[in-house]
Design an enzyme around this catalytic site. Structure first.
Site, short mmCIF file in Angstrom:
data_model
loop_
_atom_site.label_atom_id
_atom_site.label_comp_id
_atom_site.label_asym_id
_atom_site.label_seq_id
_atom_site.Cartn_x
_atom_site.Cartn_y
_atom_site.Cartn_z
N LYS A 1 17.76 39.01 60.97
CA LYS A 1 19.08 39.39 61.80
C LYS A 1 20.01 39.91 60.64
O LYS A 1 21.11 39.38 60.28
CB LYS A 1 19.56 38.30 62.37
N ARG B 1 18.62 29.71 62.16
CA ARG B 1 18.34 30.86 62.24
C ARG B 1 19.13 31.69 60.99
O ARG B 1 18.75 32.51 59.98
CB ARG B 1 18.23 31.82 63.37
N ARG C 1 27.17 49.41 41.92
CA ARG C 1 26.56 50.15 42.99
C ARG C 1 24.97 50.39 42.93
O ARG C 1 24.38 51.45 43.12
CB ARG C 1 27.33 51.77 43.41
N TYR D 1 23.73 38.39 59.91
CA TYR D 1 24.74 38.05 60.80
C TYR D 1 24.10 36.80 61.99
O TYR D 1 23.11 36.86 62.06
CB TYR D 1 25.65 39.08 61.34
N GLU E 1 10.97 45.15 72.18
CA GLU E 1 12.15 44.52 72.18
C GLU E 1 13.16 45.37 72.74
O GLU E 1 12.88 46.62 72.92
CB GLU E 1 12.47 44.30 70.76
N HIS F 1 21.12 49.05 43.87
CA HIS F 1 20.61 48.63 45.15
C HIS F 1 20.13 47.23 44.72
O HIS F 1 20.33 46.44 45.58
CB HIS F 1 19.47 49.34 45.30
#
Ligand code: PLP
Length: 283
Positions: free
Chosen positions: A150, A56, A104, A37, A184, A106
């Site tokens: 992110k 980014r 389903r 995101y 952070e 991975h």
């Protein structure tokens, strides 16, 4: 930021109201947190470092093997209908999941189209020059080792903020500690100022915040010395100033850490100068 149930959005090629969007339960973002995101700040319809945010996003997608469905310039034109000149400030969120899963498993599905969600939320910038600062609380950082991506897999960040809430200090800030260093905050980067030097953790296992880059540039522009090195827990408590940066809170002063006052317990002159300079970028 207040979430209303009615705001403009975009999903897989269409502009809609957020209420009109339905996302498959088989979306891998939902099933596995398999998505990337971005959050782009906009002031009176004008984005701040849109290029940096899109870059980014593209890098994040690339690092997890999601092929970006749009070029940088296409992303930028898709954003435009969501920009609102009447809004003091907005955050435009872009979320790109790997797509819908059928088995389903991975591992990446053989064929799957990314799902793209964008939505806009208006907000009033919460920090101003009269801001009194917030308290910081050291917490162990138990997030994964690729915090430079992110990703929407944000359980570590969620739990860090929930701990503040549970402790009755929801408006304070969590300062995450790894190997004795403050690296952070759960949704911001960290800065500490001491004896003429600004310290900020180097890139690696932290998110390369766009506000962080802007802050470093502004500091250098006014002749301040910036060292990209994470402060230790002991060192940061002896700093003269501490602040955190992100696209919504911009530069937010932290005036105490675990009950120990930072400087004189108020936002300091270095923060003030940089915060003021940051405001000038919005025009
Ligand atoms: C973990 C983390 N660090 C730093 C930031 C700050 O990034 P930016 O300045 O690009 O908003 C964010 C923003 O959400 C974040 O989630």
């Amino acid at each position: 930021m207040q979430y209303h149930h009615n705001f403009p959005a975009f999903y897989n090629g269409k502009y809609l109201n957020i209420n009109e969007i339905s996302i498959s339960p088989l979306d891998r973002g939902f099933l596995f947190g398999d998505s990337i995101y971005e959050a782009i700040p906009v002031y009176a319809g004008k984005t701040l470092d849109e290029e940096g945010h899109i870059e980014r996003l593209m890098e994040g997608l690339n690092s997890v093997g999601i092929i970006s469905p749009y070029s940088s310039s296409a992303w930028r034109s898709l954003l435009e209908p969501l920009l609102d000149r009447q809004a003091v400030a907005q955050l435009i969120y872009i979320q790109v999941s790997r797509g819908n899963e059928t088995s389903r498993k991975h591992r990446f599905p053989v064929a799957c189209e990314p799902n793209v969600l964008m939505f806009s939320n208006s907000f009033i910038p919460p920090i101003d020059l009269n801001y009194q600062g917030c308290a910081g609380h050291l917490q162990e950082d138990f997030r994964w080792q690729r915090c430079d991506i992110k990703s929407t897999s944000l359980m570590g960040n969620v739990l860090a903020y929930q701990k503040l809430y549970r402790d009755g200090v929801a408006n304070d800030e969590a300062l995450l500690v790894r190997d004795g260093k403050v690296v952070e905050a759960p949704s911001s980067n960290i800065f500490a100022y001491k004896n003429g030097v600004i310290y900020t953790p180097s890139l690696g296992n932290i998110l390369g915040g766009i506000t962080r880059s802007i802050n470093i540039k502004l500091a250098k522009d006014v002749g301040l010395n910036v060292v990209e090195e994470a402060p230790s827990c002991e060192f940061i408590k002896t700093a003269q100033e501490v602040w955190v940066t992100n696209s919504m809170e911009e530069l937010k002063p932290v005036v105490s850490i675990d009950g120990e006052m930072i400087g004189d317990g108020l936002p300091g002159p270095i923060w003030r100068e940089l915060f003021h300079a940051f405001q000038g970028l919005k025009a």
